[in-house]
Design an enzyme around this catalytic site. Structure first.
Site, PDB file in Angstrom:
ATOM      1  N   SER A  98     -13.531 -12.609 130.152  1.00 28.80           N
ATOM      2  CA  SER A  98     -12.735 -13.747 130.589  1.00 28.80           C
ATOM      3  C   SER A  98     -11.639 -13.285 131.548  1.00 28.80           C
ATOM      4  O   SER A  98     -11.936 -12.683 132.584  1.00 28.80           O
ATOM      5  CB  SER A  98     -12.168 -14.471 129.366  1.00 28.80           C
ATOM      6  OG  SER A  98     -11.637 -15.724 129.717  1.00 28.80           O
ATOM      7  N   ASP A 220     -21.288 -22.796 129.567  1.00 28.62           N
ATOM      8  CA  ASP A 220     -19.931 -22.307 129.327  1.00 28.62           C
ATOM      9  C   ASP A 220     -18.949 -23.328 129.894  1.00 28.62           C
ATOM     10  O   ASP A 220     -18.889 -23.536 131.107  1.00 28.62           O
ATOM     11  CB  ASP A 220     -19.746 -20.939 129.996  1.00 28.62           C
ATOM     12  CG  ASP A 220     -18.374 -20.320 129.762  1.00 28.62           C
ATOM     13  OD1 ASP A 220     -17.484 -21.008 129.245  1.00 28.62           O
ATOM     14  OD2 ASP A 220     -18.208 -19.126 130.094  1.00 28.62           O
ATOM     15  N   HIS A 248     -18.049 -19.393 125.675  1.00 30.81           N
ATOM     16  CA  HIS A 248     -17.321 -18.476 126.543  1.00 30.81           C
ATOM     17  C   HIS A 248     -17.190 -17.074 125.947  1.00 30.81           C
ATOM     18  O   HIS A 248     -16.628 -16.193 126.590  1.00 30.81           O
ATOM     19  CB  HIS A 248     -15.926 -19.061 126.807  1.00 30.81           C
ATOM     20  CG  HIS A 248     -15.180 -18.431 127.929  1.00 30.81           C
ATOM     21  ND1 HIS A 248     -15.674 -18.382 129.227  1.00 30.81           N
ATOM     22  CD2 HIS A 248     -13.967 -17.812 127.973  1.00 30.81           C
ATOM     23  CE1 HIS A 248     -14.796 -17.760 130.009  1.00 30.81           C
ATOM     24  NE2 HIS A 248     -13.761 -17.405 129.272  1.00 30.81           N
TER      25      HIS A 248
END
Length: 270
Positions: A98, A220, A248
């Protein structure tokens, strides 16, 4: 700062053969190194796995957190490089999840000789839609998200964590992420959230010179397929792999596929 001080500040943990390729795992917002626990056993069979907590997260030294330093992703990239230097890590394969994907990009652009490869797991260089670019959120969406977080962090965590995690048929995953968010000091979390969701690192992608694998999920809510395609197009000679996974955080929802993709890329010739 001494090596032991760096280890303590970031709660650095090393697992696996000392002479194996170095795989450094960098967690995302609201998480800590525990989020990697399902992929570590497989990776540690062949690689020297280096885990750490960003300052302000997990078992890091919270007294080391400074708002000015961590109001920019540059502060986090500086930390990654400091860990590498103090532990004398070379030919590092940095796996950034991320927001840590962009932290990894910044670190590798500054010291490319330090890194062998990058793995960007569900990355996003910019979360806000722009002309000709889809980040997944309008500017109004992001401001509403941050206002909600600022006013009631625990409530925001309970509402957003299941959305970020996805996989509603596995509510225990969303509950784990909620608990992880709620364990973070709200003041630190607010600053990190603003830093994360308002960052724009699109211009940094073209500067990447190390071999890069982009790992995205088929579904996602935070990083839609257009984002993965954009990152792939902007990073020279990068590879894009779509995992048959939702949410995610595939290191939790699809650990076998995630660890296999990482391991394959680490061992592949340049």
């Amino acid at each position: 700062m001494s090596s032991s001080a760096v280890r303590d500040r970031h709660h650095v943990v090393e697992i696996g053969p000392e002479d194996g390729p170095v795989v450094m795992l960098a967690h995302g917002f609201g998480c800590d190194q525990n989020m990697w626990r399902l992929v570590v056993p497989e990776l540690a069979q062949r690689f020297r796995v280096v885990l750490f907590d960003h300052v302000g997260s997990g078992r890091s030294d919270l007294s080391a957190w400074q708002e000015e330093r961590y109001s920019s992703l540059d502060g986090y990239a500086d930390d990654v490089l400091e860990i590498c230097r103090e532990l004398d890590l070379r030919e590092v394969v940095l796996v950034g999840h991320s927001v840590s994907a962009m932290i990894g990009v910044l670190a590798a652009n500054r010291e490319p000789d330090r890194f062998a490869k990058l793995v960007l797991l569900t990355p996003s260089p910019c979360y806000i839609d722009d002309d000709g670019y889809r980040g997944g959120f309008s500017r109004e969406d992001i401001h509403e998200l941050l206002e909600s977080l600022d006013s009631n962090y625990l409530g925001w965590s309970a509402a957003m964590a299941p959305v970020i995690m996805g996989n509603p048929e596995r509510p225990e995953l969303g509950a784990e992420l909620t608990n992880s968010f709620c364990a973070t000091d709200p003041r630190i979390a607010r600053v990190f959230a603003h830093t994360t969701f308002l960052s724009d690192n699109r211009a940094d992608l073209a500067e990447v010179t190390v071999p890069t694998l982009i790992l995205e999920c088929a579904d996602d809510a935070i990083a839609p397929p257009e984002v993965g395609a954009y990152v792939h197009a902007e990073i020279p000679d990068s590879q894009l792999l779509t995992l048959a996974a939702t949410g995610h955080c595939p290191q939790l929802s699809a650990p076998e596929a995630t660890s296999a993709a990482i391991a394959s890329f680490v061992t592949a010739s340049r």
